[in-house]
Motif scaffolding. Structure first.
Motif, PDB file in Angstrom:
ATOM      1  N   UNK A 187     -11.433  -8.408  -8.722  1.00  0.00           N
ATOM      2  CA  UNK A 187     -11.990  -9.742  -8.411  1.00  0.00           C
ATOM      3  C   UNK A 187     -11.597 -10.182  -7.007  1.00  0.00           C
ATOM      4  N   UNK A 188     -10.420  -9.794  -6.591  1.00  0.00           N
ATOM      5  CA  UNK A 188      -9.946 -10.151  -5.238  1.00  0.00           C
ATOM      6  C   UNK A 188      -8.829  -9.186  -4.858  1.00  0.00           C
ATOM      7  N   UNK A 189      -8.603  -9.101  -3.551  1.00  0.00           N
ATOM      8  CA  UNK A 189      -7.529  -8.249  -3.029  1.00  0.00           C
ATOM      9  C   UNK A 189      -6.702  -9.106  -2.087  1.00  0.00           C
ATOM     10  N   UNK A 190      -5.383  -8.988  -2.186  1.00  0.00           N
ATOM     11  CA  UNK A 190      -4.552  -9.670  -1.185  1.00  0.00           C
ATOM     12  C   UNK A 190      -3.542  -8.695  -0.608  1.00  0.00           C
ATOM     13  N   UNK A 191      -3.140  -9.006   0.622  1.00  0.00           N
ATOM     14  CA  UNK A 191      -2.136  -8.179   1.292  1.00  0.00           C
ATOM     15  C   UNK A 191      -0.889  -9.045   1.434  1.00  0.00           C
ATOM     16  N   UNK A 192      -0.100  -9.074   0.369  1.00  0.00           N
ATOM     17  CA  UNK A 192       1.046  -9.989   0.330  1.00  0.00           C
ATOM     18  C   UNK A 192       2.025  -9.633   1.444  1.00  0.00           C
ATOM     19  N   UNK A 193       2.414 -10.628   2.204  1.00  0.00           N
ATOM     20  CA  UNK A 193       3.372 -10.408   3.289  1.00  0.00           C
ATOM     21  C   UNK A 193       2.718 -10.169   4.633  1.00  0.00           C
ATOM     22  N   UNK A 194       1.395  -9.896   4.643  1.00  0.00           N
ATOM     23  CA  UNK A 194       0.746  -9.515   5.909  1.00  0.00           C
ATOM     24  C   UNK A 194       0.826 -10.633   6.950  1.00  0.00           C
ATOM     25  N   UNK A 195       0.685 -11.871   6.512  1.00  0.00           N
ATOM     26  CA  UNK A 195       0.647 -12.983   7.476  1.00  0.00           C
ATOM     27  C   UNK A 195       1.960 -13.118   8.236  1.00  0.00           C
ATOM     28  N   UNK A 196       3.054 -12.648   7.615  1.00  0.00           N
ATOM     29  CA  UNK A 196       4.367 -12.785   8.252  1.00  0.00           C
ATOM     30  C   UNK A 196       4.861 -11.460   8.841  1.00  0.00           C
ATOM     31  N   UNK A 197       4.106 -10.400   8.602  1.00  0.00           N
ATOM     32  CA  UNK A 197       4.560  -9.076   9.057  1.00  0.00           C
ATOM     33  C   UNK A 197       4.270  -8.898  10.543  1.00  0.00           C
ATOM     34  N   UNK A 198       5.183  -8.243  11.218  1.00  0.00           N
ATOM     35  CA  UNK A 198       4.968  -7.970  12.650  1.00  0.00           C
ATOM     36  C   UNK A 198       4.274  -6.615  12.785  1.00  0.00           C
ATOM     37  N   UNK A 199       3.092  -6.568  13.420  1.00  0.00           N
ATOM     38  CA  UNK A 199       2.486  -5.253  13.645  1.00  0.00           C
ATOM     39  C   UNK A 199       3.464  -4.373  14.410  1.00  0.00           C
ATOM     40  N   UNK A 200       3.431  -3.087  14.149  1.00  0.00           N
ATOM     41  CA  UNK A 200       4.384  -2.195  14.800  1.00  0.00           C
ATOM     42  C   UNK A 200       4.315  -2.375  16.326  1.00  0.00           C
ATOM     43  N   UNK A 201       5.432  -2.674  16.982  1.00  0.00           N
ATOM     44  CA  UNK A 201       5.399  -2.915  18.432  1.00  0.00           C
ATOM     45  C   UNK A 201       4.886  -1.717  19.230  1.00  0.00           C
TER      46      UNK A 201
END
Ligand code: FO1
Length: 302
Positions: free
Chosen positions: A162-176
């Motif tokens: 029904x839905x997919x979420x990426x828990x933690x993504x909003x606070x995750x730092x993309x690999x530098x």
């Protein structure tokens, strides 16, 4: 530098093809870590490991994950004492999990551990986890939210999504290292033929990443994981159907709207409505020659 965004099986095949055509320091393979989870007390990173084993020539080609020449004594022994066996860890694969878990607990980053393991296994290109911060793909089905591997492996992708979420993504730092490569104007960004919903979109969900790719000034080339309306492997086509969309190469391209300059798709598939230069090339990768040929078609656009 070629920056390739990848999930597991399909992405690893193209990454292997690219690795045969590029000097190692010109290929950066970014692995989805949304599939990662903790299981049996171990830190599991399936896409990182699928890429590592594939580029090391150690991959289990029948299963599409784990190591070749695997034995399963640990799983059998675990089952015999009532342990959970729905997620199978082979004996040799287990060694990597035990060692990664130990090193993570000792404070090392997933990136550092991945790089060291890859080097020890003879992998020359850089395999980079998308982030060192936890991002967990979760699926909303009839019974509520469940972690990705429970849906994918334990439930065999049966529950309706029904839905997919990426828990933690909003606070995750993309690999530098990834962000630096994008700032350095790469030769191209390649979106591998992985499932857009669960392999590529967790990467694109990282803060600032879509913008960094769109603004990097390089061609952005995606390869379709759909051939004649069918996924080569896995639930991609069914996930489109469940979202009310007819599965097609064009439907995948639409998930990347605004990002693509080029789109590689199977000859004969319909390109109507795709806003990118179309490159027709055989996208089914059976043997090494197919993987290299597809990689060559991708690089020809750069
Ligand atoms: N996939 C399965 O279908 N069944 C398994 O038991 C399983 C175990 C497993 C162990 C280690 C690993 O790195 C991957 C494993 N996978 C297994 C694959 C994995 O669940 C998926 O292929 C990816 O997460 C999707 O890309």
């Amino acid at each position: 530098m070629i920056v390739a965004l990848s999930g597991g099986i399909g992405g690893a095949k193209l990454a292997l093809g690219l690795s045969h055509l590029l000097p190692p320091d010109e290929l950066l393979v970014v692995a989805n870590t949304g599939d990662d989870f903790e299981h049996l007390g171990l830190s599991i990173s399936p896409d990182v490991d699928t890429l590592t084993y594939a580029l090391a020539g150690l991959d289990n080609q029948e299963l599409g994950w784990g190591r070749r020449d695997e034995s399963w004594a640990f799983m059998e022994a675990l089952g015999s004492i009532g342990g959970e066996t729905w997620f199978r860890l082979g004996d040799r694969d287990l060694a990597l999990h035990v060692e990664r878990t130990r090193r993570l607990r000792a404070g090392e980053t997933l990136s550092a551990i991945t790089a060291d393991v890859a080097r020890r296994l003879g992998v020359a290109p850089c395999i980079l986890p998308m982030s060192d911060d936890p991002v967990r793909t979760r699926i909303l089905s009839e019974g509520g939210w469940i972690d990705f591997q429970y849906w994918f492996v334990r439930e065999q992708t049966r529950p309706l999504v029904r839905a997919i979420e990426f828990a933690g993504a909003a606070l995750a730092r993309p690999n530098p290292v990834l962000m630096a490569a994008l700032r350095d104007r790469p030769r191209a960004v390649v979106i591998c033929p992985s499932n857009p919903f669960i392999s590529i979109e967790p990467i694109l969900a990282l803060p600032g990443l879509r913008e960094a790719i769109a603004g990097c000034g390089a061609p952005v080339i995606a390869v379709s994981p759909i051939i004649a309306g069918q996924a080569v492997k896995g639930p991609t086509a069914r996930m489109f159907q469940q979202a009310g969309v007819v599965p097609s190469a064009a439907a995948v391209a639409a998930r990347y709207a605004g990002l693509l300059t080029h789109y590689v798709m199977e000859p004969g598939d319909d390109a109507t409505g795709i806003e990118a230069a179309i490159i027709y090339a055989p996208t089914l990768m059976r043997g090494l020659e197919d993987k290299i040929a597809l990689a060559r078609a991708v690089l020809a656009a750069t």
